[in-house]
Design a protein around this motif. Structure first.
Motif, mmCIF file in Angstrom:
data_model
loop_
_atom_site.group_PDB
_atom_site.id
_atom_site.type_symbol
_atom_site.label_atom_id
_atom_site.label_comp_id
_atom_site.label_asym_id
_atom_site.label_seq_id
_atom_site.Cartn_x
_atom_site.Cartn_y
_atom_site.Cartn_z
ATOM 1 N N CYS A 90 -1.861 6.026 6.699
ATOM 2 C CA CYS A 90 -1.340 5.078 7.756
ATOM 3 C C CYS A 90 -0.476 4.147 6.831
ATOM 4 C CB CYS A 90 -2.436 4.015 8.245
ATOM 5 S SG CYS A 90 -3.418 4.930 9.609
ATOM 6 N N GLY B 149 0.791 -1.207 0.168
ATOM 7 C CA GLY B 149 -0.095 0.092 0.091
ATOM 8 C C GLY B 149 1.047 1.176 -0.020
ATOM 9 N N ARG C 139 -10.785 1.803 13.079
ATOM 10 C CA ARG C 139 -9.647 2.000 13.760
ATOM 11 C C ARG C 139 -9.268 3.545 14.138
ATOM 12 N NH1 ARG C 139 -4.788 0.525 9.922
ATOM 13 N NH2 ARG C 139 -3.894 -0.266 11.912
ATOM 14 N N PHE D 23 -10.705 6.501 3.606
ATOM 15 C CA PHE D 23 -9.901 6.280 2.422
ATOM 16 C C PHE D 23 -8.655 7.088 2.769
ATOM 17 C CE2 PHE D 23 -8.112 5.342 -1.451
ATOM 18 C CZ PHE D 23 -7.881 6.600 -2.232
ATOM 19 N N ASP E 221 -6.637 5.611 6.018
ATOM 20 C CA ASP E 221 -6.110 4.398 5.655
ATOM 21 C C ASP E 221 -4.758 4.584 4.930
ATOM 22 O OD1 ASP E 221 -9.144 2.245 5.525
ATOM 23 O OD2 ASP E 221 -7.614 2.803 7.002
ATOM 24 N N ARG E 222 -4.841 5.526 3.781
ATOM 25 C CA ARG E 222 -3.822 5.366 2.758
ATOM 26 C C ARG E 222 -2.529 6.297 3.451
ATOM 27 N NH1 ARG E 222 -4.011 7.651 -3.378
ATOM 28 N NH2 ARG E 222 -2.297 6.019 -4.132
#
Lengths: 344, 178
Positions: free
Chosen positions: A214, A183, A248, A208, A211-212
């Protein structure tokens, strides 16, 4: 120096020269704001607070556990298979549920909230006799197995003869080449630039973006901190907490809001949605963060009342919401007691 | 495009022959080409801006042509046998359609594959598993499929198309020395 040289000869290492025109990219930071952790009013170092056990339990309770949302079907380009149905005994079911608990915990692991890291400045040696050996710098990385990327040695020999430890950007780039994190892209995606983030946030794609971020950055990277703060503040201003609630990212967001003294919108949201447990946990978190105390009141209503009268910043709105909630609660109890009397 | 209808129908090749009368009558605009009516619709030399394409996707003409389906659904390939071979390398050669059955993107000159034209790009991403649909299914020629891949990659880079990111797991001991 001799011991370090010995260490390198024993373990494998590889090097390749990096072209000079790419040197600039490592040293120039991105066009995002480089605000320090304490600048926009963080009352404490988040790294101290985040890892405490009581803080972690409070954040986990606030996040909740919406299994449908957490285990939703993820589109990863894989070949799809039809679902399997199995007949299990109660013991086997319990076993599977225990496995699912572990998976849930992994999926809901909160990304750490940290302050910005300090730039690396260590110089091992300066050899002016090596000046001009090449027109590009050489980067060396220790690719032995068994060390984490945080502890991996990455060393740079500049054309002016300086042997120094690699900067954070150089480290990340080298580690990504030899030990790729899924990722993560080697060049920072354009999504994290000013206008493009705003575009994503306007379309409500909070999970999104987070998450990206992270996947792309480490939690103490200034760019990561800037992106996440922007997202948290946007969500807070527009009170769109429901989309992030079962993810999360909710825990770190709440801690960010509490540390920067912006938790009143969230409390307002909890009161309006009649989620008193969450509101009480939020107030408990506030007290834990503010002065490490756990409040003595057992009654949740009293706890919230004391907070609204005391340290709250948006008193008028909160008081109004609290009063209307109490009235609704009272009416509900009256109706409930009437029903009980009628049935008796 | 200037359609020359001067009594006799000129063939396409003959149209390029320069005559003195041509030099007098041609405009200063270099884009205007002299073609006959039969081949006018096959020209693909106009560079159409992305914004026009995005507007076209919302227009009535588009919805009547394609219905609510993706643009590749109503396209049918021509081949012998049961199993389709690989799609052709390109439908467009020298600014002209070089085939009678061009692929879904080449046949409609207002479908532009660009990273900003997200509505069009999403039609080529599977709604079930997020994968980019293969040419066996969509019928795109190879050049357009490559353009599509580049456009989708760029759109994902800019964050215009969302996707499920692999979950990053943390070892807290890296960040918290207790």
């Amino acid at each position: 120096m001799a011991t370090r040289a010995a260490m390198f000869t024993f373990s494998k290492f590889r090097y390749f020269p990096i072209l000079k025109h790419r040197v600039a990219k490592f040293s120039v930071s991105s066009n995002l704001l480089n605000a320090s952790a304490l600048e926009p009013g963080y009352s404490r170092d988040p790294g101290e607070v985040f890892f405490k056990e009581n803080v972690q339990t409070l954040l986990e309770r606030l996040t909740g556990r919406d299994c449908d949302k957490v285990f939703h079907n993820r589109k990863l380009g894989e070949r799809l298979e039809p679902p399997k149905y199995e007949l299990l005994t109660q013991a086997e079911v319990d076993h599977v549920m225990a496995e699912m608990e572990v998976k849930l915990k992994r999926k809901l692991q909160m990304p750490p909230l940290l302050k910005e890291r300090d730039p690396i400045k260590k110089i091992y040696s300066f050899n002016p006799e090596l000046q001009g050996f090449d027109d590009s710098k050489y980067v060396f990385i220790n690719i032995s197995q068994g060390i984490t990327n945080r502890n991996r040695e990455v060393v740079v020999r500049d054309p002016n003869g300086v042997l120094r430890e690699a900067s954070w950007e150089e480290r990340q780039r080298m580690c990504q080449i030899y030990f790729p994190v899924p990722g993560r892209k080697i060049n920072v995606p354009k999504m994290f630039e000013e206008g493009n983030i705003q575009n994503c946030l306007d379309r409500d794609e909070f999970e999104f973006v987070l998450d990206r971020a992270c996947a792309q950055f480490d939690p103490d990277d200034p760019e990561y901190i800037s992106v996440t703060r922007k997202t948290y503040d946007f969500v807070d201003e527009n009170t769109k907490y429901t989309s992030l609630r079962p993810t999360r990212h909710f825990g770190p967001m709440v801690l960010h809001l509490v540390l920067s003294k912006k938790m009143d919108n969230l409390l307002f949201h909890f009161i309006n949605t009649k989620d008193i447990d969450a509101a009480a946990n939020l107030v408990r978190l506030f007290h834990t963060v503010a002065d490490d105390t756990s409040p003595t009141e057992v009654d949740e209503f009293q706890l919230i009342e004391n907070y609204i009268q005391g340290p709250a910043l948006k008193k008028p709105a909160l008081e109004l919401a609290w009063q209307s909630f109490l009235e609704i609660e009272k009416q509900r109890r009256e109706v409930h007691s009437q029903q009980n009397n009628a049935s008796n | 495009m200037l359609l020359k209808t001067e009594g006799i129908q000129l063939s396409f090749a003959r149209s390029f022959a320069e005559t003195t009368s041509d030099k007098v009558s041609t405009n200063s605009n270099p884009e205007e080409l002299i073609v006959d009516e039969k081949n006018a619709s096959k020209m693909r030399n106009r560079a159409i801006p992305v914004e026009t394409s995005m507007k076209y996707l919302k227009s009535k003409g588009y919805s009547t042509t394609y219905g609510g389906d993706p643009v590749w659904v109503r396209y049918r390939r021509n081949f012998k046998g049961q199993f389709a071979p690989r799609t052709r390398k390109t439908c467009i050669r020298q600014d002209m359609l070089a085939t009678g059955n061009p692929c879904p993107i080449c046949r409609d000159e207002y479908l532009i594959l660009d990273y900003r034209n997200v509505e069009l790009l999403k039609q080529f991403i599977s709604p079930f598993n997020g994968a980019i649909l293969p040419t066996e299914k969509t019928g795109l020629c190879q050049t357009k499929q490559r353009e599509l891949l580049v456009a989708i990659l760029k759109a994902k880079d800019y964050g215009l198309i969302t996707f499920d990111v692999p979950i990053r797991e943390y070892d807290y001991s890296d960040y918290h020395k207790s």
